[in-house]
Motif scaffolding. Structure first.
Motif: not given
Length: 133
Positions: A88-107
């Protein structure tokens, strides 16, 4: 367990012709928080991690100001060779954006995904979401 919190400064150049922070700047904000969450404080992810997916929901425009944005991040799901980071990205306590990232561990030496180590799983579990910042 609680959310990881990272303060992210905005740059004047993050604004676009419409006089609000451009959507592309949010990827950099998420990256800064994610790097601080894993790599600045833990050494267990040095084996390699790549990004497989980003999703961002923009809820309100943000206009540049000198105070940093607050990025709250937590781990939503842990799988065999990857995990999901929610934000959650908050600007002055108000949510400005919600996001997700899918991370993969990699060799990188073998050019393929790798399983999470026990140490990495422990780190990820420490960033669960109990609903409070």
């Amino acid at each position: 367990m609680s959310r990881f919190v990272h303060e992210v400064p905005m740059r004047w150049s993050d604004m676009d012709a419409y006089r609000h922070v451009n959507n592309s700047a949010y990827l950099a904000y998420l990256e800064q928080a994610r790097v601080a969450m894993f790599f600045d404080r833990h050494t267990g992810f040095e084996g390699g991690t790549i990004i497989a997916r980003h999703e961002i929901d923009y809820l309100r425009p943000v206009v540049y100001h000198p105070e940093p944005l607050r990025v709250e991040a937590w781990i939503e799901r842990i799988r065999g060779a990857g995990f999901t980071v929610r934000y959650e990205v908050k600007d002055g306590g108000v949510i400005a954006a919600r996001a997700l990232t899918l991370c993969v561990t990699y060799d990188f030496a073998n050019d393929r995904p790798r399983r999470l180590t026990d140490e990495e799983r422990d780190v990820l579990r420490s960033f669960g979401d109990d609903g409070s910042p």
